[in-house]
Design an enzyme around this catalytic site. Structure first.
Site, short mmCIF file in Angstrom:
data_model
loop_
_atom_site.label_atom_id
_atom_site.label_comp_id
_atom_site.label_asym_id
_atom_site.label_seq_id
_atom_site.Cartn_x
_atom_site.Cartn_y
_atom_site.Cartn_z
N TYR A 55 0.84 -1.19 0.00
CA TYR A 55 0.00 0.00 0.00
C TYR A 55 0.88 1.25 0.00
CZ TYR A 55 -3.87 -3.12 1.30
OH TYR A 55 -4.81 -4.13 1.33
N SER A 56 0.84 1.97 -1.11
CA SER A 56 1.68 3.16 -1.30
C SER A 56 3.16 2.83 -1.07
CB SER A 56 1.24 4.31 -0.39
OG SER A 56 -0.06 4.75 -0.72
#
Length: 341
Positions: A55-56
């Site tokens: 995630y990111s």
């Protein structure tokens, strides 16, 4: 907030699990605001938090780590591995080589010495499940991980993993993270009964069907979000037709569509927690406002009439698709071999 046992682990978790996918570059890049959202969720009684290394590209885990300083013991912390974390082909997947590196990276970003639930984000057809379970077993025995789980695994792989664990003396998956919503009820057929049979907890993702159960996506209206242009399920007429039936049903019940969707997700006895993924404080406040609502049998029966149990309305683009469905060569004989005579 009431609490439920995560499978047979003895770990008590809240029915709402705070998902951290939207914290970071792909959602809310403001670290301070994201930390405030996490703190608000914890203060409301949510004690279950789920993120992933991808995630990111690790930023979500870093934000979670900042938020949990001084509050780590209050939280059942879950994260995942599998997705690509670099250009190197070995910086991804479910191999022992990558797992041992990925867990150290996640521990560093999260600012903790252990992960309560470490999950395989996706099945990796190129890696033996025994290889993956063996590596995860070492992490549990070494104290870096408390329990292990899977995410979006098909029923066959979950059964295989249980058999491998038992026959090889390895740790078994204690939880599964499948997609589940009013629009996607397919897991009611096999995944949820299987999880109950093997004592696995479930934390279901996308109970709002990627935002389709917020009322923002309506039949005959042009969706304005960037996400709507990326995924075909937002334009699936079958799904939009169901949304149009659900909106008046929610109104007659005196609740918002988002609340109807969330309460539905946690009403199934096979579901431990449903993941909420707020990007803003307003999103979190809205979801928390419906936490005390329940659905009576008449309303659940009405939902069954609209979407029969165990069925999916169309396909959620982000759901796992096995190679046999994604690769035409695996479901089509060579042209010269297709005739019966």
């Amino acid at each position: 907030m009431q609490y439920r046992t995560l499978g047979r682990t003895g770990i008590q978790v809240s029915p709402y699990c705070l998902g951290a996918m939207m914290f970071g570059a792909i959602g809310n890049p403001d670290h301070e605001e994201s930390v405030r959202i996490i703190h608000k969720a914890l203060d409301s009684g949510i004690n279950f938090l789920d993120t992933a290394d991808m995630y990111s590209r690790g930023e979500s885990e870093e934000i979670v780590g900042k938020a949990l300083k001084g509050r780590r013991d209050e939280v059942v912390l879950a994260t995942k591995f599998h997705g690509a974390m670099g250009e190197d082909p070995n910086q991804r997947g479910n191999s022992r080589r990558w797992i041992m590196t990925a867990v150290e990276d996640s521990l560093r970003r999260l600012g903790t010495d252990h992960i309560d639930l470490y999950q395989v984000h996706r099945l990796d057809p190129e890696v033996d499940l025994e290889e993956t379970l063996s590596a995860l077993t070492d992490l549990v025995r070494g104290g870096k991980v408390r329990a292990i789980g899977s995410s979006t695994f098909p029923a066959s792989a979950l059964v295989e993993a249980q058999w491998i664990a038992e026959s090889r003396g390895l740790q078994r998956f204690r939880a599964e993270q499948p997609t589940y919503s009013i629009l996607n009820r397919g897991i009611e057929s096999e995944i949820l009964p299987l999880a109950q049979k093997y004592g696995m907890g479930t934390l279901v993702w996308s109970p709002l069907a990627q935002g389709m159960l917020t009322g923002r996506f309506r039949k005959g209206e042009q969706a304005t979000t960037h996400r709507a242009g990326l995924f075909a399920h937002y334009r699936d007429e079958r799904r939009l037709d169901v949304v149009e039936q659900l909106i008046p049903l929610a109104e007659r019940a005196g609740m918002k569509l988002t609340h109807l969707a969330m309460v539905f997700a946690v009403a199934h006895p096979g579901v431990t927690s449903a993941i909420i993924g707020p990007r803003t404080m307003e999103h979190l406040d809205d979801l928390l406002a419906g936490a005390e609502l329940t659905l009576d049998d008449a309303l659940l029966d009405a939902l069954d009439e609209i979407v029969p149990p165990g069925t999916d309305v169309g396909r959620l683009d982000m759901a796992y698709q096995p190679p046999a469905l994604r690769q035409a060569v695996l479901r089509r004989r060579p042209a010269g071999e297709r005739a019966a005579a």
